[in-house]
Design a protein around this motif. Sequence first.
Motif, PDB file in Angstrom:
ATOM      1  N   SER A 168      10.452  24.063  22.796  1.00  0.00           N
ATOM      2  CA  SER A 168       9.165  23.433  23.047  1.00  0.00           C
ATOM      3  C   SER A 168       8.460  23.201  21.733  1.00  0.00           C
ATOM      4  O   SER A 168       8.923  23.598  20.680  1.00  0.00           O
ATOM      5  N   GLU A 169       7.289  22.561  21.797  1.00  0.00           N
ATOM      6  CA  GLU A 169       6.544  22.265  20.590  1.00  0.00           C
ATOM      7  C   GLU A 169       6.014  23.522  19.929  1.00  0.00           C
ATOM      8  O   GLU A 169       5.557  23.476  18.796  1.00  0.00           O
ATOM      9  N   SER A 170       6.040  24.662  20.629  1.00  0.00           N
ATOM     10  CA  SER A 170       5.556  25.890  20.028  1.00  0.00           C
ATOM     11  C   SER A 170       6.564  26.478  19.049  1.00  0.00           C
ATOM     12  O   SER A 170       6.267  27.414  18.332  1.00  0.00           O
ATOM     13  N   VAL A 171       7.789  25.961  19.023  1.00  0.00           N
ATOM     14  CA  VAL A 171       8.792  26.407  18.061  1.00  0.00           C
ATOM     15  C   VAL A 171       8.829  25.399  16.917  1.00  0.00           C
ATOM     16  O   VAL A 171       9.064  24.222  17.127  1.00  0.00           O
ATOM     17  N   ASN A 172       8.558  25.874  15.705  1.00  0.00           N
ATOM     18  CA  ASN A 172       8.435  24.983  14.555  1.00  0.00           C
ATOM     19  C   ASN A 172       9.552  25.227  13.552  1.00  0.00           C
ATOM     20  O   ASN A 172      10.096  26.326  13.459  1.00  0.00           O
ATOM     21  N   THR A 224       7.627  34.993  14.294  1.00  0.00           N
ATOM     22  CA  THR A 224       8.906  35.316  14.918  1.00  0.00           C
ATOM     23  C   THR A 224       9.953  34.263  14.588  1.00  0.00           C
ATOM     24  O   THR A 224       9.729  33.067  14.784  1.00  0.00           O
ATOM     25  N   PHE A 225      11.092  34.724  14.070  1.00  0.00           N
ATOM     26  CA  PHE A 225      12.224  33.851  13.785  1.00  0.00           C
ATOM     27  C   PHE A 225      13.075  33.707  15.046  1.00  0.00           C
ATOM     28  O   PHE A 225      13.325  34.679  15.752  1.00  0.00           O
ATOM     29  N   VAL A 226      13.533  32.486  15.307  1.00  0.00           N
ATOM     30  CA  VAL A 226      14.375  32.200  16.465  1.00  0.00           C
ATOM     31  C   VAL A 226      15.728  31.704  15.940  1.00  0.00           C
ATOM     32  O   VAL A 226      15.825  30.612  15.390  1.00  0.00           O
ATOM     33  N   ARG A 280      13.342  37.831  16.096  1.00  0.00           N
ATOM     34  CA  ARG A 280      12.789  39.010  15.442  1.00  0.00           C
ATOM     35  C   ARG A 280      11.437  38.647  14.843  1.00  0.00           C
ATOM     36  O   ARG A 280      11.248  37.553  14.302  1.00  0.00           O
ATOM     37  N   SER A 281      10.512  39.585  14.924  1.00  0.00           N
ATOM     38  CA  SER A 281       9.160  39.369  14.414  1.00  0.00           C
ATOM     39  C   SER A 281       8.976  40.081  13.082  1.00  0.00           C
ATOM     40  O   SER A 281       9.377  41.239  12.931  1.00  0.00           O
ATOM     41  N   TYR A 282       8.362  39.384  12.126  1.00  0.00           N
ATOM     42  CA  TYR A 282       8.048  39.958  10.819  1.00  0.00           C
ATOM     43  C   TYR A 282       6.599  39.631  10.485  1.00  0.00           C
ATOM     44  O   TYR A 282       6.153  38.492  10.615  1.00  0.00           O
ATOM     45  N   THR A 283       5.869  40.655  10.055  1.00  0.00           N
ATOM     46  CA  THR A 283       4.485  40.430   9.665  1.00  0.00           C
ATOM     47  C   THR A 283       4.429  39.504   8.459  1.00  0.00           C
ATOM     48  O   THR A 283       5.232  39.620   7.526  1.00  0.00           O
ATOM     49  N   VAL A 318      10.790  28.939  13.890  1.00  0.00           N
ATOM     50  CA  VAL A 318       9.902  30.082  14.079  1.00  0.00           C
ATOM     51  C   VAL A 318       8.891  29.784  15.170  1.00  0.00           C
ATOM     52  O   VAL A 318       8.576  28.624  15.457  1.00  0.00           O
ATOM     53  N   LEU A 319       8.391  30.843  15.773  1.00  0.00           N
ATOM     54  CA  LEU A 319       7.240  30.724  16.656  1.00  0.00           C
ATOM     55  C   LEU A 319       5.982  30.827  15.808  1.00  0.00           C
ATOM     56  O   LEU A 319       5.974  31.497  14.775  1.00  0.00           O
ATOM     57  N   PRO A 320       4.882  30.191  16.208  1.00  0.00           N
ATOM     58  CA  PRO A 320       3.643  30.251  15.428  1.00  0.00           C
ATOM     59  C   PRO A 320       3.155  31.685  15.271  1.00  0.00           C
ATOM     60  O   PRO A 320       3.420  32.547  16.125  1.00  0.00           O
ATOM     61  N   PRO A 321       2.427  31.984  14.192  1.00  0.00           N
ATOM     62  CA  PRO A 321       1.895  33.333  13.987  1.00  0.00           C
ATOM     63  C   PRO A 321       1.026  33.777  15.159  1.00  0.00           C
ATOM     64  O   PRO A 321       0.298  32.984  15.757  1.00  0.00           O
TER      65      PRO A 321
END
Length: 377
Positions: A24-28, A64-66, A76-79, A118-121
């Motif tokens: 979806s558009e939420s994955v950049n 979050t990296f996809v 996986r999520s990374y700050t 990635v997913l948005p922050p």
Amino acid sequence: MDKNAMNMNVMAGTGALSVAPQRSESVNQLVCVERWNETADVVSFRFQAGEPMKFDYKPGQFMTFVLEINGEQVCRSYTLSSSPSRPYSLMVTIKRVEGGLVSNYLIDNLIPGQSVRVLPPTGQFNLIDIPAQKYLFLSAGCGITPMYSMSRYLTDTQINADIAFVHSARSEADIIFKSSLDTMANRFNTFKLSYALETVTETVTSHSPMISFDFGRLTAQMLQTAVPDFADRTIYLCGPEPYMKAVKALLDELSFNMRQLHHESFATASIAARSQLMQDKYSDETNANSEQMAFTLSIGEHSTTLKQGQSLLEGIEAEGLPIIAACRSGVCGACKCQVLAGETASTSVMTLTAAEIEAGFVLACSTTLTSNVTLKL
């Protein structure tokens, strides 16, 4: 933590890592423009969009990296270790860990010029949603990443921000961002920096009255010495679970007001990210159908049908079942309930512990169905 390390190859000739299809558009898609070593086992990566753009996020949030590894989607999520006060790029800082599937994959394969999805922050652990007058950052290991982002943001945007920062590390060589943090402490007289080192490999000398060192694991006495006014501060805590547990016990011993303590949970962040991906998939599948999808919500002897976008709370209230919903926005946690069977997607997991999330607890006001679900109030 990942149980098995896997060394994946970069896609030949594409300039991109193996990534999951964009749902979806939420994955950049972002491009890695730089990488460098912070310590012997920690690497920072800087990303930009394909064309100049400002990134909108809050200091302390995660990204979050996809990816697709061995034919399976992995996230996986990374700050973010970057600061929104420097908005044209994003930075994450990743530690190599034994058996770390995604961490080691990115460190071994991601080089400048390649792209990732990635997913948005996102994330509630940030300076905007948790404001303060006086700050105390407590971190260990890679838990330093949100604190570094917050420190950079405060020193960039506020005059005389009152910051006390106590970071725990194995040795001086293992202090991530040490050079940058030391520079902040030397430039800003309201930034007080302290290090707690488990081992001493060489003589450590502070060249600034704003930087202090102590040795051994953080204790109540060490905290009181480093930050005498700790009780007056809002504490932001991040690090490995054993460290955070020990710090909470330490603060309880000192009769600290725990309402002034806020902490990051990477387990919660990862689960929230998976929920977002599931919600994206559900939305895409729904939009592809001519008729709107609907699922059944079962609670004991009660059952009702929920359409796309309807929350668990709406279904519970439609059946006249008792539930407290004070804020109705995923903040207060009053509408916590347990999913016994089926799949859901949540936009908030605030107030839920990692153990509760693993056990299937969700916030009814912020959760929708992606399959038929059996619920327990």
